[in-house]
Design a protein around this motif. Sequence first.
Motif, PDB file in Angstrom:
ATOM      1  N   UNK A   3      13.133   0.676  -3.443  1.00 17.28           N
ATOM      2  CA  UNK A   3      13.500   0.975  -2.055  1.00 17.28           C
ATOM      3  C   UNK A   3      15.000  -0.107  -1.472  1.00 17.28           C
ATOM      4  N   UNK A   4      16.015   0.791  -0.938  1.00 17.30           N
ATOM      5  CA  UNK A   4      16.828   0.544  -1.527  1.00 17.30           C
ATOM      6  C   UNK A   4      17.040   0.152   0.542  1.00 17.30           C
ATOM      7  N   UNK A   5      17.953  -1.400   0.602  1.00 19.32           N
ATOM      8  CA  UNK A   5      18.144  -1.798   1.723  1.00 19.32           C
ATOM      9  C   UNK A   5      19.843  -2.072   2.125  1.00 19.32           C
ATOM     10  N   UNK A   6      20.179  -1.849   2.075  1.00 20.26           N
ATOM     11  CA  UNK A   6      21.794  -1.974   2.044  1.00 20.26           C
ATOM     12  C   UNK A   6      22.329  -3.185   4.253  1.00 20.26           C
ATOM     13  N   UNK A   7      22.973  -4.394   3.678  1.00 20.44           N
ATOM     14  CA  UNK A   7      23.442  -4.906   4.587  1.00 20.44           C
ATOM     15  C   UNK A   7      24.733  -5.302   5.161  1.00 20.44           C
ATOM     16  N   UNK A  28      21.133   7.037  -1.713  1.00 19.45           N
ATOM     17  CA  UNK A  28      19.855   7.157  -1.886  1.00 19.45           C
ATOM     18  C   UNK A  28      18.761   8.699  -1.176  1.00 19.45           C
ATOM     19  N   UNK A  29      19.422   8.202   0.236  1.00 22.12           N
ATOM     20  CA  UNK A  29      18.309   8.996   0.611  1.00 22.12           C
ATOM     21  C   UNK A  29      18.054  10.759   0.341  1.00 22.12           C
ATOM     22  N   UNK A  30      19.272  11.534  -0.552  1.00 23.32           N
ATOM     23  CA  UNK A  30      18.972  12.547  -1.178  1.00 23.32           C
ATOM     24  C   UNK A  30      18.151  12.377  -2.472  1.00 23.32           C
ATOM     25  N   UNK A  31      18.296  11.761  -3.087  1.00 23.65           N
ATOM     26  CA  UNK A  31      16.935  11.190  -3.830  1.00 23.65           C
ATOM     27  C   UNK A  31      15.566  11.405  -3.605  1.00 23.65           C
ATOM     28  N   UNK A  36      16.814   1.390   4.666  1.00 19.53           N
ATOM     29  CA  UNK A  36      16.747   0.433   5.560  1.00 19.53           C
ATOM     30  C   UNK A  36      18.207   0.083   5.557  1.00 19.53           C
ATOM     31  N   UNK A  37      18.507   0.426   6.802  1.00 22.47           N
ATOM     32  CA  UNK A  37      20.006  -0.226   6.840  1.00 22.47           C
ATOM     33  C   UNK A  37      19.684  -0.954   7.818  1.00 22.47           C
ATOM     34  N   UNK A  77       1.185  -8.744  -3.686  1.00 24.38           N
ATOM     35  CA  UNK A  77       1.303  -7.530  -4.951  1.00 24.38           C
ATOM     36  C   UNK A  77       1.849  -6.166  -5.062  1.00 24.38           C
ATOM     37  N   UNK A  78       2.774  -5.854  -4.288  1.00 21.47           N
ATOM     38  CA  UNK A  78       3.634  -4.599  -4.393  1.00 21.47           C
ATOM     39  C   UNK A  78       3.576  -4.487  -5.799  1.00 21.47           C
ATOM     40  N   UNK A  79       4.343  -2.809  -5.208  1.00 17.02           N
ATOM     41  CA  UNK A  79       4.654  -2.114  -6.767  1.00 17.02           C
ATOM     42  C   UNK A  79       6.410  -2.778  -6.303  1.00 17.02           C
ATOM     43  N   UNK A  80       5.944  -2.329  -4.929  1.00 16.50           N
ATOM     44  CA  UNK A  80       7.893  -1.308  -4.822  1.00 16.50           C
ATOM     45  C   UNK A  80       8.658  -2.614  -5.613  1.00 16.50           C
ATOM     46  N   UNK A  81       9.792  -1.771  -5.811  1.00 18.47           N
ATOM     47  CA  UNK A  81      11.055  -2.532  -6.900  1.00 18.47           C
ATOM     48  C   UNK A  81      11.887  -2.441  -5.397  1.00 18.47           C
TER      49      UNK A  81
END
Length: 413
Positions: A3-7, A28-31, A36-37, A77-81
């Motif tokens: 997951x990519x977060x851009x601030x 990131x969206x293309x891949x 989330x922005x 327990x999230x496996x999200x990076x």
Amino acid sequence: MIKISIVGYNIFSPGGTTRSNLNLIAEFSSQNYTVVYYNYTDFDELDLRRLHKHEKVTADVQIKKVEELYSKTTAKQSTTKNYFFITREDLFPLAAVIRKYNLKALIIGEVHTPLSLLNKDFASVDLSPFTCLRVATPAIKKRFAQKYHFERIYVQMVSLDHLQLCDPAKVQRSKTSNFLVYARFDEDAKDISYAIKLAAHMINELKGNNIRLYINGYGPDKLCYEKMIAQYQLKNAIFINKRVPSNYIALSTSHVETLGYAIAESLAQGHRVLAYVGDDHVTYENFKGVPLISWIYKKDIAIDAQQALRVTSENIKTEELATSINLLKQMKAGYVKKMFKNVSSFEGEGAIAVDENKNIESETKRQIESVLGAAYAPWYLKIYRHLRQVPGLRKLLQQSKLSEWLKLLRKKQ
């Protein structure tokens, strides 16, 4: 899962950092990563609809307010990076809040502002929660480490995803005496007054009566440039925000840049460029070896005016255009892959647990708002912002003192 977060500060306003953030979203969206922005300045549904219309890549991206970061949690327990990119230095204090709620996240600070223009309070920002920082060139990395005593830095140019590279075989550029400056009207960084002086010297002293200078952009110093043009009596040769001819030489006289999007954009379309190397030589560091660029080294009006005239007499050769486009193609390629590789060497850094009983949220808000003002926009600023989008009112509002008055009010919120 990644997951990519851009601030960022304000994705609804034009500018180089906005362009970089939109490019990050596109990369990131293309891949197919979840993106989330988080936007610092206030916005509403009308802003969102306008953004989605003009920037299609944002249509499937969650756009939230920075306020949500102050209570954001990650499931145990999230496996999200999770990757967080903070893309304005004035927002760097948020790293501590993000780290509090996302202990294992990779937090990357993007240094977009030239070091000489960083807010003096930046030296007091705690950089320890960051996994690492990104800077544009090795020279910036060295100077940053020396000045701010922080070593977790990688070098990577901002994304050039938006560039549409021309086909050298299909582009034919004849000689031209048109120059274009495309930049924010900000003297401290862009030194557009030097471009005006350069054009005036070519026309008035060297009798280059065919020279035309187009200055396009926005910002607080427009009135200064209009006064200079009137002083030189060159209203028929120097134009602000007028339609630009299809053939021109891009001119960059910026004191400092961390990249120079305007240079890259002009090169991508096959235009010759005349550029100042930069007070810190970073502009040259980014584009050295590109055949279509001629360089200004010392900002000596007499010398630079002669060089500018020589540039107007040069045709663009197919070989130098092809080489320039190939270099841009290399700069543009593989941004995401390069980023993951660069950041991976710092993984696990900055993961210092913050005392959950300590109220870092209020201190972070205070620190940020002392520089940027309150994120919340009162009703009159919202109305003003939307009125500026109306073509018939935009010019009136920009020329009046209303804009500066409203900005002052906002800082007091």
